[in-house]
Design a protein around this motif. Structure first.
Motif, PDB file in Angstrom:
ATOM      1  N   ARG A 216       0.810  -1.229   0.000  1.00 55.39           N
ATOM      2  CA  ARG A 216       0.000   0.000   0.000  1.00 55.39           C
ATOM      3  C   ARG A 216       0.839   1.274   0.000  1.00 55.39           C
ATOM      4  O   ARG A 216       0.297   2.355   0.216  1.00 55.39           O
ATOM      5  CB  ARG A 216      -0.922   0.000   1.211  1.00 55.39           C
ATOM      6  CG  ARG A 216      -2.025  -1.019   1.101  1.00 55.39           C
ATOM      7  CD  ARG A 216      -2.971  -0.928   2.258  1.00 55.39           C
ATOM      8  NE  ARG A 216      -4.074  -1.858   2.100  1.00 55.39           N
ATOM      9  CZ  ARG A 216      -4.919  -2.165   3.049  1.00 55.39           C
ATOM     10  NH1 ARG A 216      -4.808  -1.600   4.246  1.00 55.39           N
ATOM     11  NH2 ARG A 216      -5.893  -3.009   2.829  1.00 55.39           N
ATOM     12  N   GLN A 217       2.120   1.168  -0.249  1.00 51.22           N
ATOM     13  CA  GLN A 217       2.945   2.374  -0.273  1.00 51.22           C
ATOM     14  C   GLN A 217       2.379   3.347  -1.308  1.00 51.22           C
ATOM     15  O   GLN A 217       2.209   2.991  -2.480  1.00 51.22           O
ATOM     16  CB  GLN A 217       4.397   2.033  -0.603  1.00 51.22           C
ATOM     17  CG  GLN A 217       5.084   1.222   0.493  1.00 51.22           C
ATOM     18  CD  GLN A 217       6.518   0.930   0.138  1.00 51.22           C
ATOM     19  OE1 GLN A 217       7.340   1.843   0.113  1.00 51.22           O
ATOM     20  NE2 GLN A 217       6.810  -0.339  -0.141  1.00 51.22           N
ATOM     21  N   PRO A 218       2.085   4.572  -0.893  1.00 51.05           N
ATOM     22  CA  PRO A 218       1.448   5.541  -1.801  1.00 51.05           C
ATOM     23  C   PRO A 218       2.221   5.803  -3.082  1.00 51.05           C
ATOM     24  O   PRO A 218       1.612   6.086  -4.120  1.00 51.05           O
ATOM     25  CB  PRO A 218       1.352   6.815  -0.949  1.00 51.05           C
ATOM     26  CG  PRO A 218       1.343   6.332   0.461  1.00 51.05           C
ATOM     27  CD  PRO A 218       2.212   5.099   0.464  1.00 51.05           C
ATOM     28  N   VAL A 219       3.530   5.706  -3.055  1.00 50.67           N
ATOM     29  CA  VAL A 219       4.324   6.000  -4.247  1.00 50.67           C
ATOM     30  C   VAL A 219       3.924   5.103  -5.420  1.00 50.67           C
ATOM     31  O   VAL A 219       3.940   5.540  -6.577  1.00 50.67           O
ATOM     32  CB  VAL A 219       5.843   5.913  -3.957  1.00 50.67           C
ATOM     33  CG1 VAL A 219       6.289   4.487  -3.718  1.00 50.67           C
ATOM     34  CG2 VAL A 219       6.649   6.549  -5.062  1.00 50.67           C
ATOM     35  N   PHE A 220       3.537   3.866  -5.165  1.00 45.73           N
ATOM     36  CA  PHE A 220       3.143   2.964  -6.244  1.00 45.73           C
ATOM     37  C   PHE A 220       1.975   3.541  -7.041  1.00 45.73           C
ATOM     38  O   PHE A 220       1.963   3.487  -8.264  1.00 45.73           O
ATOM     39  CB  PHE A 220       2.743   1.582  -5.711  1.00 45.73           C
ATOM     40  CG  PHE A 220       3.831   0.834  -5.011  1.00 45.73           C
ATOM     41  CD1 PHE A 220       5.117   0.781  -5.529  1.00 45.73           C
ATOM     42  CD2 PHE A 220       3.573   0.172  -3.827  1.00 45.73           C
ATOM     43  CE1 PHE A 220       6.119   0.076  -4.886  1.00 45.73           C
ATOM     44  CE2 PHE A 220       4.565  -0.536  -3.179  1.00 45.73           C
ATOM     45  CZ  PHE A 220       5.840  -0.581  -3.703  1.00 45.73           C
ATOM     46  N   TYR A 221       0.999   4.065  -6.328  1.00 51.28           N
ATOM     47  CA  TYR A 221      -0.238   4.517  -6.947  1.00 51.28           C
ATOM     48  C   TYR A 221      -0.167   5.986  -7.383  1.00 51.28           C
ATOM     49  O   TYR A 221      -0.667   6.332  -8.450  1.00 51.28           O
ATOM     50  CB  TYR A 221      -1.399   4.302  -5.974  1.00 51.28           C
ATOM     51  CG  TYR A 221      -1.422   2.880  -5.449  1.00 51.28           C
ATOM     52  CD1 TYR A 221      -1.956   1.861  -6.218  1.00 51.28           C
ATOM     53  CD2 TYR A 221      -0.856   2.547  -4.226  1.00 51.28           C
ATOM     54  CE1 TYR A 221      -1.948   0.546  -5.769  1.00 51.28           C
ATOM     55  CE2 TYR A 221      -0.845   1.239  -3.762  1.00 51.28           C
ATOM     56  CZ  TYR A 221      -1.391   0.243  -4.540  1.00 51.28           C
ATOM     57  OH  TYR A 221      -1.384  -1.054  -4.108  1.00 51.28           O
TER      58      TYR A 221
ATOM     59  N   PRO B  89      11.314   1.047   1.693  1.00 51.70           N
ATOM     60  CA  PRO B  89      10.445   2.150   1.268  1.00 51.70           C
ATOM     61  C   PRO B  89      10.722   2.403  -0.218  1.00 51.70           C
ATOM     62  O   PRO B  89      11.875   2.623  -0.613  1.00 51.70           O
ATOM     63  CB  PRO B  89      10.889   3.331   2.125  1.00 51.70           C
ATOM     64  CG  PRO B  89      11.702   2.738   3.241  1.00 51.70           C
ATOM     65  CD  PRO B  89      12.269   1.459   2.712  1.00 51.70           C
ATOM     66  N   ALA B  90       9.708   2.341  -1.038  1.00 55.82           N
ATOM     67  CA  ALA B  90       9.881   2.398  -2.487  1.00 55.82           C
ATOM     68  C   ALA B  90      10.593   3.658  -2.946  1.00 55.82           C
ATOM     69  O   ALA B  90      11.423   3.606  -3.861  1.00 55.82           O
ATOM     70  CB  ALA B  90       8.524   2.279  -3.184  1.00 55.82           C
ATOM     71  N   GLU B  91      10.320   4.768  -2.303  1.00 53.43           N
ATOM     72  CA  GLU B  91      10.914   6.028  -2.763  1.00 53.43           C
ATOM     73  C   GLU B  91      12.411   6.115  -2.486  1.00 53.43           C
ATOM     74  O   GLU B  91      13.087   6.975  -3.027  1.00 53.43           O
ATOM     75  CB  GLU B  91      10.182   7.240  -2.177  1.00 53.43           C
ATOM     76  CG  GLU B  91      10.249   7.361  -0.677  1.00 53.43           C
ATOM     77  CD  GLU B  91       9.184   6.551   0.054  1.00 53.43           C
ATOM     78  OE1 GLU B  91       9.249   6.514   1.296  1.00 53.43           O
ATOM     79  OE2 GLU B  91       8.307   5.946  -0.587  1.00 53.43           O
ATOM     80  N   THR B  92      12.943   5.209  -1.694  1.00 56.47           N
ATOM     81  CA  THR B  92      14.378   5.252  -1.369  1.00 56.47           C
ATOM     82  C   THR B  92      15.233   4.383  -2.289  1.00 56.47           C
ATOM     83  O   THR B  92      16.448   4.388  -2.181  1.00 56.47           O
ATOM     84  CB  THR B  92      14.644   4.804   0.087  1.00 56.47           C
ATOM     85  OG1 THR B  92      14.290   3.431   0.221  1.00 56.47           O
ATOM     86  CG2 THR B  92      13.861   5.669   1.068  1.00 56.47           C
ATOM     87  N   VAL B  93      14.598   3.632  -3.178  1.00 56.90           N
ATOM     88  CA  VAL B  93      15.336   2.716  -4.032  1.00 56.90           C
ATOM     89  C   VAL B  93      15.989   3.488  -5.171  1.00 56.90           C
ATOM     90  O   VAL B  93      15.318   4.188  -5.929  1.00 56.90           O
ATOM     91  CB  VAL B  93      14.391   1.627  -4.610  1.00 56.90           C
ATOM     92  CG1 VAL B  93      15.122   0.754  -5.618  1.00 56.90           C
ATOM     93  CG2 VAL B  93      13.826   0.785  -3.486  1.00 56.90           C
ATOM     94  N   PRO B  94      17.315   3.374  -5.280  1.00 55.50           N
ATOM     95  CA  PRO B  94      18.005   4.068  -6.389  1.00 55.50           C
ATOM     96  C   PRO B  94      17.578   3.457  -7.721  1.00 55.50           C
ATOM     97  O   PRO B  94      17.367   2.253  -7.825  1.00 55.50           O
ATOM     98  CB  PRO B  94      19.492   3.815  -6.124  1.00 55.50           C
ATOM     99  CG  PRO B  94      19.580   2.932  -4.943  1.00 55.50           C
ATOM    100  CD  PRO B  94      18.217   2.640  -4.425  1.00 55.50           C
ATOM    101  N   GLN B  95      17.464   4.313  -8.718  1.00 54.32           N
ATOM    102  CA  GLN B  95      17.058   3.868 -10.046  1.00 54.32           C
ATOM    103  C   GLN B  95      18.294   3.637 -10.903  1.00 54.32           C
ATOM    104  O   GLN B  95      19.323   4.287 -10.714  1.00 54.32           O
ATOM    105  CB  GLN B  95      16.156   4.916 -10.695  1.00 54.32           C
ATOM    106  CG  GLN B  95      14.907   5.205  -9.877  1.00 54.32           C
ATOM    107  CD  GLN B  95      14.042   3.986  -9.663  1.00 54.32           C
ATOM    108  OE1 GLN B  95      13.560   3.410 -10.617  1.00 54.32           O
ATOM    109  NE2 GLN B  95      13.842   3.582  -8.433  1.00 54.32           N
TER     110      GLN B  95
END
Length: 188
Positions: free
Chosen positions: A29-34, A176-182
């Protein structure tokens, strides 16, 4: 004697399964996904993210024996019990639920196969394609597929580093999804 036949082990694992399942739900449910990665905020989109996070846990525990294997099975049972409950909440009647459950189970195991194959091969493009095919079927393009693929790869690596004893105790940490380096040089 009869308590073993009728599932006392599941009762012993219930609290731990509940803790793990709550963490899987929170990760899905991490908001960044949606909000940022364009995963549809629909029942099917949320199912896809739950299935993805269940896959990550099961990928981590595949080949496990003993308590961890039993816990993985109990967690899988909990996932499908929750899917069943969700279908009923959506108004699917008793007659339609088994047919839909079979379809959703086939979908889950098909996804687990394609995600696992791509992840094990270190094939980011194949993982992106599998994610896009399952999460946004019919879309011509999904620019955020790379972000989600990087998240899946980083999460699988992070889960691999978590000790079996911690998992058996009900401790699992998703990134946390937003912390994953791209990946560098990839259009976002």
């Amino acid at each position: 004697m009869f308590s073993r036949l009728f599932g006392t082990r599941r009762d012993e694992n219930a609290e731990i399964v509940g803790k793990l399942y709550d963490k899987i739900v929170a990760a899905a449910r991490q908001p960044v996904f949606y909000a940022e990665w364009n995963v549809p905020d629909t029942p099917l989109g949320r199912y896809e993210m739950m299935a993805l996070h269940m896959f990550l846990f099961l990928h981590r525990t595949r080949g496990a024996t003993g308590s961890l294997a039993a816990l993985s099975q109990d967690l899988t049972d909990e996932f499908f019990k929750d899917v069943d409950h969700s279908l009923r909440e959506l108004g699917i009647g008793d007659v339609g639920v088994p047919k839909r459950m079979k379809k959703l189970a086939r979908m889950f195991y098909g996804r687990a196969e394609s995600y696992g194959t791509a992840l094990d091969a270190g094939d980011r493009d194949a993982l992106m394609q599998a994610l896009a095919r399952n999460i946004l079927p019919g879309a011509q393009e999904w620019p955020q597929a790379g972000q989600l693929a990087d998240y899946v790869t980083a999460s699988a690596s992070a889960l691999k580093s978590q000790a079996d004893d911690s998992l058996v105790a009900g401790e699992v940490a998703y990134l946390p999804a937003e912390t994953v380096p791209q990946e560098k040089g990839v259009a976002q």
